[in-house]
Design a protein around this motif. Structure first.
Motif, PDB file in Angstrom:
ATOM      1  N   LEU A 678       0.841  -1.201   0.000  1.00 45.01           N
ATOM      2  CA  LEU A 678       0.000   0.000   0.000  1.00 45.01           C
ATOM      3  C   LEU A 678       0.878   1.254   0.000  1.00 45.01           C
ATOM      4  N   ALA A 679       0.491   2.222  -0.828  1.00 46.44           N
ATOM      5  CA  ALA A 679       1.243   3.481  -0.880  1.00 46.44           C
ATOM      6  C   ALA A 679       0.455   4.559  -0.141  1.00 46.44           C
ATOM      7  N   LEU A 680       1.201   5.534   0.389  1.00 49.62           N
ATOM      8  CA  LEU A 680       0.541   6.672   1.036  1.00 49.62           C
ATOM      9  C   LEU A 680       0.048   7.613  -0.050  1.00 49.62           C
ATOM     10  N   SER A 681      -1.265   7.819  -0.126  1.00 43.41           N
ATOM     11  CA  SER A 681      -1.730   8.735  -1.175  1.00 43.41           C
ATOM     12  C   SER A 681      -2.083  10.084  -0.585  1.00 43.41           C
ATOM     13  N   GLY A 682      -2.265  10.144   0.723  1.00 41.08           N
ATOM     14  CA  GLY A 682      -2.529  11.447   1.341  1.00 41.08           C
ATOM     15  C   GLY A 682      -2.221  11.392   2.824  1.00 41.08           C
ATOM     16  N   VAL A 683      -1.566  12.420   3.336  1.00 40.85           N
ATOM     17  CA  VAL A 683      -1.258  12.468   4.767  1.00 40.85           C
ATOM     18  C   VAL A 683      -1.850  13.770   5.319  1.00 40.85           C
ATOM     19  N   ASP A 684      -2.765  13.651   6.271  1.00 39.85           N
ATOM     20  CA  ASP A 684      -3.414  14.838   6.863  1.00 39.85           C
ATOM     21  C   ASP A 684      -2.943  14.941   8.308  1.00 39.85           C
ATOM     22  N   ARG A 685      -1.935  15.847   8.528  1.00 34.02           N
ATOM     23  CA  ARG A 685      -1.342  15.938   9.867  1.00 34.02           C
ATOM     24  C   ARG A 685      -2.350  16.455  10.882  1.00 34.02           C
ATOM     25  N   ARG A 691      -4.176   8.293   4.046  1.00 25.81           N
ATOM     26  CA  ARG A 691      -4.973   7.543   3.058  1.00 25.81           C
ATOM     27  C   ARG A 691      -4.049   6.572   2.339  1.00 25.81           C
ATOM     28  N   LEU A 692      -4.472   5.310   2.241  1.00 26.43           N
ATOM     29  CA  LEU A 692      -3.636   4.276   1.639  1.00 26.43           C
ATOM     30  C   LEU A 692      -4.315   3.733   0.387  1.00 26.43           C
ATOM     31  N   VAL A 693      -3.516   3.599  -0.676  1.00 22.55           N
ATOM     32  CA  VAL A 693      -4.058   2.973  -1.904  1.00 22.55           C
ATOM     33  C   VAL A 693      -3.110   1.839  -2.330  1.00 22.55           C
ATOM     34  N   PRO A 694      -3.662   0.818  -2.993  1.00 26.39           N
ATOM     35  CA  PRO A 694      -2.797  -0.284  -3.428  1.00 26.39           C
ATOM     36  C   PRO A 694      -1.710   0.217  -4.363  1.00 26.39           C
ATOM     37  N   ARG A 695      -0.497  -0.240  -4.142  1.00 30.50           N
ATOM     38  CA  ARG A 695       0.627   0.170  -4.991  1.00 30.50           C
ATOM     39  C   ARG A 695       0.458  -0.323  -6.410  1.00 30.50           C
ATOM     40  N   ARG A 696      -0.129  -1.518  -6.569  1.00 27.22           N
ATOM     41  CA  ARG A 696      -0.236  -2.110  -7.903  1.00 27.22           C
ATOM     42  C   ARG A 696      -1.691  -2.446  -8.183  1.00 27.22           C
ATOM     43  N   PRO A 697      -2.434  -1.479  -8.760  1.00 23.49           N
ATOM     44  CA  PRO A 697      -3.861  -1.715  -9.006  1.00 23.49           C
ATOM     45  C   PRO A 697      -4.082  -2.924  -9.916  1.00 23.49           C
TER      46      PRO A 697
END
Lengths: 890, 41
Positions: A678-685, A691-697
């Motif tokens: 899973l890759a970090l697609s958004g970080v809200d401090r 927000r995590l999305v699959p690295r390899r859709p």
């Protein structure tokens, strides 16, 4: 002209030319006219070039993705790498047929070239038989199963359907060519036998001419079978290498008779005996290659090699009938002329042992055919009734209770192992005896010869080995259970299963074969060394060159004996364990422990598949962790207050505070289980959310359920953070995202640290310890061997394939296969301790290399062999074969 | 025409040429004109 049209022209031209060649050869042979025979020879050579040309056209169409050709569209696609594009050539029925035609044309061309100086009737019939065999396959290819057939209505699909994923394995790319070549090459010895009978040239010279062809066929077929076994072992994931599948059985049949033929050839060549056996075996072996192809291509038998329904069945059926009638007619016609040049005088002569081995091999053929066809035939109630009555009669004779058969008989691998095993062991025993006894031996010779001494040493060695095996197992049992040694040995012997008994016998006889063959080598080399002062290498080389049949034969026998050690290991000492494991659970296998660490997804764009890898750590059961490994953890965790070895494979790490321990746990779990997939697609401090999305859709496209596994892994990380410190939200349908929110900054930072940590950490996994909140147990990388079997899901195929992982060892292989299980993050593990596999493969390689060396041209033998020459003392030398005009090696 | 096409075209053309040569020799031999290569005449 496009590829398809060009290919059609070429295969049609081949068909016509083959018919012309057959006609010319027959006319030349009947009339005894050298002109026609010579013309047929040139025609054969033309066919080889035509076969090469049409194969090049087909290969070109496959490589350049010409999907207007049906075969190309059905068996390849535009993403296949070059190796598998080449594999496509023989990956389907039409292509396999094209390969058959190509190979037989080329072998026929070589045959015609080798006979170019002899335009006799004999050569005429030889070429005629070969051309007629080729004609059959030409007819099939042109009229029934044409590889150049195009789509009628359209120019073909935009992309092909791809190659069966099971075949997308380097071994599978290598397996069919030698396998098929082995089948095809047996046409030539058969053609020689037919030519000898048709032309009346029955002086035994055909055996000399056909010998090298039959060796070539044997080496190819053996290589095909061995590579097939290796593929089955590595790719199929069921843990074995030979499953008695109908297609495997079919391929084994000509191998059995081909092996017999090599030995009967050798006897006729040197003594003029076994002539009828030779024509019969040459016919039977060729017939069985056709029968095997028929079995494979027809839908008669359901098989692992499940090819789709074939139009070829009736063709093959009729071809077999024609072959039987023609061969039987010729053999009967020449029956009197095939009278052997003498009779077998002693049961302890090599020719008698060869006949015994041939009978055993034929018995094996019968058993394998019976077991393969019985399930099909017993579907008919009439056959079932007959079988039932026979079984009832046997039961009444042996006094057993007969259970009436209710449905079609199903025989499995165990039946085959039970039935073929003893035959194989008996043949192995003869293999040990054969080389010890001389040819043309009269009963009196045996007592005087050195045979008994060799035999006694071999038998002594075998008994010592068998006893050592029993004593070793008894000793093991005795230390494990505490019972007296003698009682343990006796218990072991009494508890042996039938497979165990077979295994023990196979080891015993294999050792005897090894002993006899090695002893002869060693003795001969020593004799040469003392007589001529040669080095070991030089002496061995001279022996092999001077008498390749004897010393090369020994090497092949050594190889076969080593292979049998492998089979014996599987029969007697295979340990298998099936287990369902959740992450960090352990199972044991023999003296080893296997700890499941977790799964990971991988996407392979080149192969067009998603792989689910399962990671296992393998370590010796009960041995404490190395101090070096504990030190490596200590160095990696400077913040820890103490690091010490725990229950293997864990290292116990204590932290100063509960929050430090939990932070470490979150970071490690996130790094090990989430960050790779899973890759970090958004970080809200501000809201402490990631927000995590699959690295390899792409993985999700092939394997939608992998998202569930990721969510389960994320849930594990959230739980490891402790009560209410994190929450997980998983996106709805069609939204492959996850959101992890933390309630405090330290938990949030620990989570983010998982993605920043990188791959260098020596820690593979971590877990909390129930009632000690400041303690974490970690699995360090050095604590064992990391193994990762996987399951592959291909874009273009519904059936996943298993890729096993094997840790090869000298005495045994550790074999792991894993598939996803129902529970959260669980896998089904099949683990096996496969003993003596290295011996199996090593033996096969030795037998193949020695066999190949025997095919290679050898220096002409001296016409006379001195009786006192070292290395030939044990064999009484007969005169050359009648009519062969000398004893030179061909 | 790509490199692959060229290579395959050359190889196939070579094979067909050799096949045609052998066919011509076949016809020659059938009428007793070609006595074969490398053999005793």
């Amino acid at each position: 002209m496009n590829s398809a049209a060009l290919g059609q022209v070429l295969v049609f031209a081949s068909l016509v030319l083959t018919a012309v060649v057959a006609g010319l050869a027959i006319v030349g042979a009947v009339r005894g006219d050298g002109r026609q025979v010579r013309a047929a020879g040139f025609g054969m050579r033309a066919l080889a070039w035509l076969g090469a040309a049409s194969s090049l056209v087909l290969l070109h169409a496959i490589i350049t993705h010409d999907f207007s050709i049906q075969y190309v569209a059905h068996y390849s696609d535009s993403t296949l790498p070059l190796l598998y594009l080449i594999t496509t050539f023989w990956g389907g029925e039409k292509g396999a047929l094209a390969f058959w035609v190509l190979s037989l044309s080329v072998l026929g061309g070589v045959l015609a070239w080798t006979r170019r100086k002899d335009p006799s009737s004999y050569t005429g019939w030889l070429l005629a038989t070969t051309a007629l065999a080729l004609l059959f396959f030409d007819i099939l290819m042109v009229f029934a199963s044409n590889p150049f057939e195009t789509f009628l209505a359209s120019g073909g699909p935009a992309d092909g359907s791809g190659l069966n994923p099971l075949l997308q394995n380097p071994l599978m790319a290598v397996h069919p060519p030698p396998q098929l070549l082995g089948f095809i090459a047996y046409t030539i010895p058969f053609a020689y036998a037919m030519a000898a009978m048709a032309s009346g040239k029955l002086d035994g010279s055909w055996v000399v001419d056909a010998r090298r062809w039959s060796l070539f066929a044997w080496v190819m077929l053996t290589a095909g079978l061995v590579v097939g076994e290796l593929w089955s072992y590595l790719e199929l994931g069921w843990g074995g290498y030979w499953g008695w599948d109908p297609v495997e059985n079919a391929a084994l049949l000509p191998w059995l008779t081909g092996t017999a033929m090599l030995h009967t050839f050798s006897v006729e060549y040197r003594t003029g005996l076994l002539r009828r056996w030779n024509v019969f075996l040459a016919f039977l072996t060729f017939f069985l290659t056709i029968f095997a192809t028929f079995l494979t291509r027809s839908q008669l038998i359901q098989s692992l090699h499940s090819f789709t329904g074939s139009v070829l069945t009736p063709f093959f059926l009729w071809y077999q009938v024609v072959l039987i009638v023609a061969a039987a007619g010729l053999i009967l016609y020449r029956w009197k002329d095939l009278k052997p040049a003498g009779r077998i005088e002693s049961f302890l002569s090599r020719e008698a042992l060869v006949v015994a081995a041939v009978l055993l091999l034929l018995m094996a053929v019968f058993v394998v055919v019976w077991g393969t066809l019985l399930p099909k035939f017993s579907e008919s109630p009439a056959v079932l009734a007959v079988v039932d009555q026979a079984l009832a009669a046997i039961a009444s004779l042996t006094g057993q209770v007969h259970v009436p058969l209710t449905g079609a008989v199903n025989v499995g691998p165990e039946w085959f192992n039970k039935a073929v095993g003893p035959i194989g062991i008996a043949v192995l025993a003869l293999t040990a005896l054969g080389p010890v006894f001389a040819l043309r031996q009269a009963p009196g010779d045996v007592a005087r010869g050195t045979a008994w001494r060799t035999l006694a040493v071999g038998a002594g060695l075998a008994v010592v080995i068998a006893a050592a095996l029993v004593l070793a197992r008894g000793a093991g049992l005795s230390t494990a259970s505490g019972m007296p040694f003698a009682a343990a040995c006796s218990l072991y012997l009494r508890s042996l299963s039938w497979a165990g008994v077979y295994g023990l016998l196979a080891v015993t006889f294999a050792m005897q074969v090894l002993g006899v063959a090695s002893l002869d080598w060693v003795r001969s080399v020593r004799a040469r060394r003392s007589a001529k002062g040669e080095s070991v290498r030089a002496a061995a080389g001279v022996l092999f060159r001077e008498n390749p049949r004897r010393y090369g034969g020994h090497l092949v026998h050594i190889g076969v004996a080593l292979t049998f050690l492998g089979y014996a290991g599987a029969a007697g000492k295979l340990v298998k364990k099936d287990a369902v494991l959740a992450p960090l659970e352990e199972t044991t296998l023999g003296g080893r422990a296997l700890r499941f660490l977790g799964t990971k997804d991988r996407w392979e764009p080149a192969g067009g598949y998603a792989a689910l890898e399962a990671f296992f750590l393998v370590y010796p059961k009960g041995r404490p962790i190395d101090a070096v490994v504990v030190d490596s953890v200590r160095a990696a965790l400077p913040d820890a207050s103490s690091v010490e070895g725990g229950e293997p494979p864990f290292v116990t790490v204590r932290f100063a505070s509960e929050s430090a321990a939990q932070g470490f746990l979150v970071t490690t779990s996130a790094r090990a289980t989430l960050a790779p997939s899973l890759a970090l697609s958004g970080v809200d401090r501000g809201r402490r959310e990631v927000r995590l999305v699959p690295r390899r859709p792409e993985v999700l496209r092939v394997l939608p359920e992998s998202f569930k596994r990721l969510a389960q892994a994320a849930n594990g990380v959230v739980e490891s953070a402790g009560k209410d410190r994190m929450t997980l939200r998983v996106g709805g349908r069609g939204d492959p995202t996850m959101t992890v929110a933390a309630t405090d900054d330290s938990a949030f930072d620990a989570l983010l640290a998982g993605w920043q940590a990188g791959d260098e950490s020596p820690i593979l996994a971590a877990r909390a310890v129930g009632n000690q909140p400041t303690v974490v147990e970690v699995v360090p990388a050095g604590a064992g061997l990391l193994m990762s079997p996987e399951v592959r899901h291909y874009l273009k195929s519904e059936n996943p394939t298993t890729e096993v992982e094997i840790e090869p060892g000298l005495l045994s292989d550790l074999y792991l296969a894993a598939t996803p299980a129902q529970g959260a993050g669980e896998v089904n593990l099949t683990a096996m301790d496969h003993p003596m596999m290295s011996s199996l493969w090593l033996g096969a390689v030795i037998a193949l290399l020695a066999g190949a060396a025997l095919i290679a041209p050898v220096r002409r033998r001296r016409e006379t062999v001195r009786k006192d020459e070292p290395g030939v003392a044990a064999v009484t030398r007969p005169a050359g074969p009648p009519g062969s005009g000398g004893r030179h090696e061909r | 025409m790509s490199v692959e096409d060229l290579v395959f075209a050359m190889l196939a053309a070579g094979a067909v040429t050799l096949a045609m040569r052998a066919v011509v020799r076949m016809l020659g031999a059938a009428w007793g004109l070609d006595r074969g290569d490398g053999e005793e005449r």
